[in-house]
Design a protein around this motif. Structure first.
Motif, PDB file in Angstrom:
ATOM      1  N   TYR A  80       0.763  -1.091  -0.078  1.00 52.57           N
ATOM      2  CA  TYR A  80       0.034   0.121  -0.201  1.00 52.57           C
ATOM      3  C   TYR A  80       0.753   1.202   0.161  1.00 52.57           C
ATOM      4  O   TYR A  80       2.065   1.280   0.603  1.00 52.57           O
ATOM      5  CB  TYR A  80      -0.901   0.064   1.177  1.00 52.57           C
ATOM      6  CG  TYR A  80      -2.131  -0.666   1.136  1.00 52.57           C
ATOM      7  CD1 TYR A  80      -3.179  -0.312   0.471  1.00 52.57           C
ATOM      8  CD2 TYR A  80      -2.301  -1.922   1.936  1.00 52.57           C
ATOM      9  CE1 TYR A  80      -4.316  -0.931   0.425  1.00 52.57           C
ATOM     10  CE2 TYR A  80      -3.382  -2.735   1.808  1.00 52.57           C
ATOM     11  CZ  TYR A  80      -4.432  -2.162   1.044  1.00 52.57           C
ATOM     12  OH  TYR A  80      -5.535  -2.760   0.996  1.00 52.57           O
ATOM     13  N   THR A  81       0.572   2.240  -0.571  1.00 54.64           N
ATOM     14  CA  THR A  81       1.052   3.649  -0.709  1.00 54.64           C
ATOM     15  C   THR A  81       0.178   4.573  -0.106  1.00 54.64           C
ATOM     16  O   THR A  81      -1.392   4.375  -0.786  1.00 54.64           O
ATOM     17  CB  THR A  81       1.847   4.172  -2.050  1.00 54.64           C
ATOM     18  OG1 THR A  81       0.941   4.036  -2.955  1.00 54.64           O
ATOM     19  CG2 THR A  81       3.105   3.194  -2.249  1.00 54.64           C
ATOM     20  N   ARG A 140       4.162   4.310   2.789  1.00 50.64           N
ATOM     21  CA  ARG A 140       4.026   3.039   1.993  1.00 50.64           C
ATOM     22  C   ARG A 140       4.378   1.961   3.179  1.00 50.64           C
ATOM     23  O   ARG A 140       5.184   1.907   4.010  1.00 50.64           O
ATOM     24  CB  ARG A 140       4.947   2.973   0.738  1.00 50.64           C
ATOM     25  CG  ARG A 140       6.197   2.986   1.135  1.00 50.64           C
ATOM     26  CD  ARG A 140       7.038   3.302  -0.129  1.00 50.64           C
ATOM     27  NE  ARG A 140       8.469   3.379   0.038  1.00 50.64           N
ATOM     28  CZ  ARG A 140       9.453   3.129  -1.083  1.00 50.64           C
ATOM     29  NH1 ARG A 140       9.089   3.125  -2.239  1.00 50.64           N
ATOM     30  NH2 ARG A 140      10.700   3.361  -0.688  1.00 50.64           N
ATOM     31  N   TRP A 142       4.610  -2.616   2.722  1.00 52.38           N
ATOM     32  CA  TRP A 142       4.857  -3.696   1.706  1.00 52.38           C
ATOM     33  C   TRP A 142       5.506  -4.982   2.340  1.00 52.38           C
ATOM     34  O   TRP A 142       6.138  -4.939   3.403  1.00 52.38           O
ATOM     35  CB  TRP A 142       5.752  -3.189   0.705  1.00 52.38           C
ATOM     36  CG  TRP A 142       7.271  -3.157   0.528  1.00 52.38           C
ATOM     37  CD1 TRP A 142       8.234  -4.145   0.480  1.00 52.38           C
ATOM     38  CD2 TRP A 142       8.020  -1.983   1.094  1.00 52.38           C
ATOM     39  NE1 TRP A 142       9.555  -3.519   0.808  1.00 52.38           N
ATOM     40  CE2 TRP A 142       9.135  -2.311   1.106  1.00 52.38           C
ATOM     41  CE3 TRP A 142       7.403  -0.634   1.648  1.00 52.38           C
ATOM     42  CZ2 TRP A 142      10.398  -1.312   1.534  1.00 52.38           C
ATOM     43  CZ3 TRP A 142       8.356   0.206   1.814  1.00 52.38           C
ATOM     44  CH2 TRP A 142       9.780  -0.109   1.734  1.00 52.38           C
ATOM     45  N   LEU A 156       6.604   1.213  -5.932  1.00 53.57           N
ATOM     46  CA  LEU A 156       5.586   1.413  -4.928  1.00 53.57           C
ATOM     47  C   LEU A 156       5.530   2.924  -4.530  1.00 53.57           C
ATOM     48  O   LEU A 156       6.343   3.553  -3.704  1.00 53.57           O
ATOM     49  CB  LEU A 156       5.888   0.736  -3.789  1.00 53.57           C
ATOM     50  CG  LEU A 156       6.122  -0.828  -3.834  1.00 53.57           C
ATOM     51  CD1 LEU A 156       6.575  -1.403  -2.552  1.00 53.57           C
ATOM     52  CD2 LEU A 156       4.869  -1.361  -4.458  1.00 53.57           C
ATOM     53  N   GLN A 157       4.783   3.723  -5.455  1.00 53.91           N
ATOM     54  CA  GLN A 157       4.756   5.100  -5.332  1.00 53.91           C
ATOM     55  C   GLN A 157       3.637   5.740  -5.150  1.00 53.91           C
ATOM     56  O   GLN A 157       2.640   5.134  -5.848  1.00 53.91           O
ATOM     57  CB  GLN A 157       5.552   5.903  -6.719  1.00 53.91           C
ATOM     58  CG  GLN A 157       6.787   5.448  -6.665  1.00 53.91           C
ATOM     59  CD  GLN A 157       7.567   6.132  -7.886  1.00 53.91           C
ATOM     60  OE1 GLN A 157       6.966   7.124  -8.596  1.00 53.91           O
ATOM     61  NE2 GLN A 157       8.659   5.585  -8.469  1.00 53.91           N
TER      62      GLN A 157
END
Length: 157
Positions: A80-81, A140, A142, A156-157
């Motif tokens: 998630y970000t 973020r 992960w 992941l941005q």
């Protein structure tokens, strides 16, 4: 000054609890890290990592944009970000990995290595980065072991 009995106070507390439960029940269900993803209606989607993952973007009730990264092969949430005016409920996003995150964060705090405006917490199974200040939060989270080949942390941005 007006006083109330314990019965009245108990009823008021029960009413407040019931009201808060109703507000949670009205919120759409979302998957947590490691869970099978459910794509909300109308959510924007894009592909990352040469097709190894997809990103589903939505805006929560507080106006924060949340990106849910899903491994195409497994169909599970791998990251998630978020970015916006309010910090999302990170424990909800982490699901079963929240305990790992809390333990690692407590260890950082005990060692005096936690930051006021930014933090990177590396648990045994999850990594969580948060930063920001009032009305401007980002972060973020992960699962390093779940990132499919072709999807990097930089995606992941």
């Amino acid at each position: 000054m007006k006083t109330c009995s314990l019965t009245q106070a108990g009823r008021a507390a029960a009413f407040a609890c019931a009201l808060s439960c109703l507000s949670f029940a009205a919120a759409p269900a979302r998957a947590a890290l490691g869970d099978t993803a459910a794509v909300p209606a109308g959510a924007a989607q894009r592909v990352v990592g040469g097709g190894a993952g997809r990103v589903v973007s939505y805006v929560d009730d507080d106006g924060t944009t949340i990106n849910e990264y899903v491994g195409i092969a497994t169909g599970t949430v791998i990251a998630y970000t978020w970015q916006g005016p309010a910090q999302p409920n990170v424990e909800t996003l982490l699901g079963r990995y929240a305990v790992d995150w809390r333990n690692a964060a407590a260890a950082l705090h005990a060692a005096g290595r936690d930051g006021l405006h930014a933090a990177r917490v590396e648990g045994a199974q999850v990594v969580v980065e948060t930063a920001g200040h009032m009305r401007a939060y980002m972060g973020r989270a992960w699962l390093p072991a779940a990132l499919p080949a072709g999807v990097s942390v930089g995606d992941l941005q």
